[in-house]
Enzyme design. Structure first.
Site, PDB file in Angstrom:
ATOM      1  N   CYS A 119      10.731 -13.605  -0.788  1.00  0.00           N
ATOM      2  CA  CYS A 119       9.312 -13.242  -0.838  1.00  0.00           C
ATOM      3  C   CYS A 119       9.014 -12.004  -1.685  1.00  0.00           C
ATOM      4  O   CYS A 119       8.275 -12.078  -2.666  1.00  0.00           O
ATOM      5  CB  CYS A 119       8.768 -13.032   0.569  1.00  0.00           C
ATOM      6  SG  CYS A 119       8.813 -14.498   1.600  1.00  0.00           S
ATOM      7  N   GLU A 121      -9.761  17.566   6.209  1.00  0.00           N
ATOM      8  CA  GLU A 121     -11.036  18.254   6.018  1.00  0.00           C
ATOM      9  C   GLU A 121     -12.171  17.383   6.530  1.00  0.00           C
ATOM     10  O   GLU A 121     -12.232  16.192   6.271  1.00  0.00           O
ATOM     11  CB  GLU A 121     -11.235  18.591   4.540  1.00  0.00           C
ATOM     12  CG  GLU A 121     -10.217  19.593   4.027  1.00  0.00           C
ATOM     13  CD  GLU A 121     -10.525  20.101   2.631  1.00  0.00           C
ATOM     14  OE1 GLU A 121     -11.706  20.097   2.244  1.00  0.00           O
ATOM     15  OE2 GLU A 121      -9.573  20.489   1.932  1.00  0.00           O
ATOM     16  N   LYS A 181       9.750 -11.982  -5.645  1.00  0.00           N
ATOM     17  CA  LYS A 181       8.954 -13.026  -6.302  1.00  0.00           C
ATOM     18  C   LYS A 181       7.475 -12.665  -6.316  1.00  0.00           C
ATOM     19  O   LYS A 181       6.780 -12.832  -7.336  1.00  0.00           O
ATOM     20  CB  LYS A 181       9.178 -14.349  -5.568  1.00  0.00           C
ATOM     21  CG  LYS A 181       8.273 -15.498  -6.021  1.00  0.00           C
ATOM     22  CD  LYS A 181       8.610 -16.785  -5.293  1.00  0.00           C
ATOM     23  CE  LYS A 181       8.237 -16.743  -3.837  1.00  0.00           C
ATOM     24  NZ  LYS A 181       6.780 -16.871  -3.622  1.00  0.00           N
ATOM     25  N   GLY A 211      17.204   3.299   2.486  1.00  0.00           N
ATOM     26  CA  GLY A 211      18.361   2.419   2.575  1.00  0.00           C
ATOM     27  C   GLY A 211      18.569   1.692   1.271  1.00  0.00           C
ATOM     28  O   GLY A 211      18.326   2.240   0.197  1.00  0.00           O
ATOM     29  N   VAL A 242      -7.108  26.280   6.218  1.00  0.00           N
ATOM     30  CA  VAL A 242      -6.179  26.124   7.346  1.00  0.00           C
ATOM     31  C   VAL A 242      -6.198  27.350   8.248  1.00  0.00           C
ATOM     32  O   VAL A 242      -6.212  27.233   9.477  1.00  0.00           O
ATOM     33  CB  VAL A 242      -4.752  25.847   6.830  1.00  0.00           C
ATOM     34  CG1 VAL A 242      -3.749  25.850   7.983  1.00  0.00           C
ATOM     35  CG2 VAL A 242      -4.699  24.527   6.086  1.00  0.00           C
ATOM     36  N   TYR A 257       8.213  -0.040  10.277  1.00  0.00           N
ATOM     37  CA  TYR A 257       9.040  -1.069   9.650  1.00  0.00           C
ATOM     38  C   TYR A 257       9.014  -0.914   8.126  1.00  0.00           C
ATOM     39  O   TYR A 257       7.957  -0.691   7.539  1.00  0.00           O
ATOM     40  CB  TYR A 257       8.532  -2.457  10.048  1.00  0.00           C
ATOM     41  CG  TYR A 257       9.603  -3.525  10.020  1.00  0.00           C
ATOM     42  CD1 TYR A 257      10.529  -3.628  11.046  1.00  0.00           C
ATOM     43  CD2 TYR A 257       9.705  -4.416   8.963  1.00  0.00           C
ATOM     44  CE1 TYR A 257      11.516  -4.600  11.040  1.00  0.00           C
ATOM     45  CE2 TYR A 257      10.687  -5.395   8.931  1.00  0.00           C
ATOM     46  CZ  TYR A 257      11.591  -5.477   9.969  1.00  0.00           C
ATOM     47  OH  TYR A 257      12.573  -6.439   9.949  1.00  0.00           O
ATOM     48  N   TYR A 258      10.158  -1.022   7.507  1.00  0.00           N
ATOM     49  CA  TYR A 258      10.374  -0.860   6.062  1.00  0.00           C
ATOM     50  C   TYR A 258      10.396   0.608   5.625  1.00  0.00           C
ATOM     51  O   TYR A 258      10.696   0.897   4.465  1.00  0.00           O
ATOM     52  CB  TYR A 258       9.304  -1.576   5.216  1.00  0.00           C
ATOM     53  CG  TYR A 258       9.245  -3.074   5.382  1.00  0.00           C
ATOM     54  CD1 TYR A 258      10.356  -3.869   5.141  1.00  0.00           C
ATOM     55  CD2 TYR A 258       8.066  -3.699   5.784  1.00  0.00           C
ATOM     56  CE1 TYR A 258      10.301  -5.244   5.292  1.00  0.00           C
ATOM     57  CE2 TYR A 258       7.992  -5.080   5.932  1.00  0.00           C
ATOM     58  CZ  TYR A 258       9.116  -5.841   5.686  1.00  0.00           C
ATOM     59  OH  TYR A 258       9.050  -7.202   5.830  1.00  0.00           O
ATOM     60  N   HIS A 308       0.089   9.378   1.771  1.00  0.00           N
ATOM     61  CA  HIS A 308      -1.362   9.182   1.800  1.00  0.00           C
ATOM     62  C   HIS A 308      -1.890   8.890   0.393  1.00  0.00           C
ATOM     63  O   HIS A 308      -2.755   8.032   0.210  1.00  0.00           O
ATOM     64  CB  HIS A 308      -2.054  10.414   2.385  1.00  0.00           C
ATOM     65  CG  HIS A 308      -1.648  10.713   3.798  1.00  0.00           C
ATOM     66  ND1 HIS A 308      -1.334   9.724   4.705  1.00  0.00           N
ATOM     67  CD2 HIS A 308      -1.497  11.890   4.470  1.00  0.00           C
ATOM     68  CE1 HIS A 308      -1.007  10.274   5.861  1.00  0.00           C
ATOM     69  NE2 HIS A 308      -1.088  11.580   5.740  1.00  0.00           N
TER      70      HIS A 308
END
Length: 469
Positions: A293, A186, A296, A286, A36, A281-282, A242
């Site tokens: 969906c 890298e 299951k 929370g 770095v 999104y998601y 990641h």
């Protein structure tokens, strides 16, 4: 700066206006010439800053002083050589000299794993002592920028006290301190520096924020300025995410192989969805997931993997992790000592009457078992035959919720105001727009347990608890 300006005059490459702009650029020292540090040194010189690199490793210092890259990285040698040739880039083993001759010091020393599995900060402490001793001999407002991956609290609780002790100066007043995480891959680090995914500046004072923003302006005109602690944790969260993506993709591959399905074809389609799959999104803390969906299909995939004899520990951990979020919410409610609780939001998410595997039902069930009186409100829920039909869908997945579903008509309220009227605790499980104004009418001593971040600004109140903030 005289040597720098003189070189430009001799070369006659800039007019007087451009020359004044270059003179204003901050001189920057970079402590630690590893991956770095070396990349930062080269790229900052490429932006026109006079830079001084320093390290205790003579070999690295000699290599960089000659414009040669100590590591294999695309274009790094080219930029180092250019910086040396233009007399913008220097290297030394003398830390004090590097600090005294510059305006800003970037710290990029190693933070390996310690014996207990944590972060070894000894190199940071040693460098902070040296920088502090140099600052004691220096006038003017110098800025120290930590760029290493470190746990939250390291910059202000470990580095700052050492700097203050050995400089006999005060952070924020006599010198600035900043945490500025790097997001360099890298192999493409030079390109990433010049076109960053984001620039995060964690600071405690505005002057430091302004200087860092000015340094990065040529590559990012809209840096994200935040607190030091948030900036520290962002770096960790990025890398853990990641790692999660790598493991997830590999588990998909392990699942596909025994079925003869091309995993790359599957994931090539998966990544084309930037509305849900690769998007914000998601990705906000929370309450738990639910619905017809997700629960299951997580079970179905883990069951399929088990039948195929394939190990999918990441996918296997999703249901237990989701259950932990429900457990945490229940624990928070129990700690309030409430005898009567209002649950605002019963369906698995707002805008639907779908109760299938709603985590709110799990929460209500557990509270009722504790003998706590529960009332609830949901603008989309009307108890009736269709609710019983929904339960048939989850009969085998959640048979313990039968009693809660059957009793809905008895504890559902028609308005949120009537639901919270006498409640000791108010549990917010959905981000319903009308709730913020309604909550003002609660009993003064009633505690709000917020599972969805109902407001962007967290209330400063002893009667408010957030599940992840």
């Amino acid at each position: 700066m005289n040597m720098f300006v003189g070189r430009l005059d001799t070369a006659q490459k800039l007019d007087s206006v451009s020359l004044r702009l270059v003179e204003q650029k901050k001189a920057i020292s970079v402590v630690g010439l590893g991956y770095v540090g070396a990349v930062s040194l080269a790229c900052l010189s490429d932006l026109g800053h006079r830079v001084v690199g320093t390290d205790i490793d003579n070999q690295k210092v000699d290599s960089i002083a000659w414009g040669q890259s100590p590591i294999h990285e695309d274009r790094l040698g080219e930029l180092l050589s250019k910086g040396v040739a233009e007399d913008l880039l220097h290297a030394t083993t003398n830390l004090e000299r590097a600090v005294l001759e510059t305006d800003v010091t970037f710290v990029s020393v190693g933070t390996p794993t310690s014996e207990d599995g944590g972060c070894d900060t000894r190199a940071i402490e040693a460098v902070a002592r040296g920088i502090g001793e140099a600052l004691a001999k220096k006038d003017g407002f110098h800025i120290v920028v930590l760029r290493c991956s470190v746990p939250p609290g390291t910059t202000l609780d470990i580095m700052k006290p050492v700097l203050e002790q050995y400089s006999n100066k005060v952070a924020g007043k006599d010198f600035g301190i900043c945490f500025n995480p790097e997001f360099l891959r890298e192999g493409t680090a030079i390109a990433d520096f010049h076109a960053p995914p984001k620039t995060v500046i964690g600071v405690s004072d505005q002057k430091t924020a302004d200087v860092l923003a000015e340094i990065y302006a040529p590559v990012d005109e809209s840096p994200i300025v935040t607190t030091v602690e948030v900036a520290e944790l962002v770096k960790y969260v990025d890398n853990v995410w990641h790692a999660t993506k790598v493991c997830f993709a590999n588990e998909v591959g392990r699942l596909c192989k025994p079925m003869g399905i091309d995993s790359h074809a599957v994931m090539d389609i998966f990544v084309q969805d930037t509305k849900l799959n690769l998007s914000p999104y998601y990705l906000k803390p929370g309450f738990a997931f639910g619905g017809s969906c997700l629960p299951k299909e997580v079970r179905a995939v883990t069951h399929l993997a088990e039948k195929l004899g394939v190990a999918t520990p990441l996918m296997d951990s999703l249901t237990p992790s989701n259950e932990k979020q429900i457990d945490q919410a229940i624990g928070m409610i129990r700690e309030t000592g409430a005898k009567k609780v209002a649950v605002l939001g019963v369906a698995f998410k707002p805008g639907t009457d779908d109760l299938r595997e709603s985590p709110a039902l799990e929460l209500i069930s557990e509270l009722q078992r504790d003998g706590i009186e529960v009332v609830a409100y949901d603008p989309a829920i009307q108890p009736g035959p269709h609710i019983a039909q929904q339960f048939e869908y989850m009969r085998y997945a959640a048979p313990h919720l039968q009693e809660v579903v059957d009793g809905l008509a008895g504890f559902m309220k028609s308005t949120p105001k009537s639901a919270i009227r006498d409640a000791d605790a108010i549990i917010v499980t959905q981000k319903l727009p009308e709730l913020r104004s309604v909550l003002r009418s609660k009993k003064e001593e009633a505690t709000v347990v917020d599972l969805v971040r109902i407001s962007a600004e967290v209330p400063n109140s002893s009667h408010y608890i957030g599940i992840g903030w």
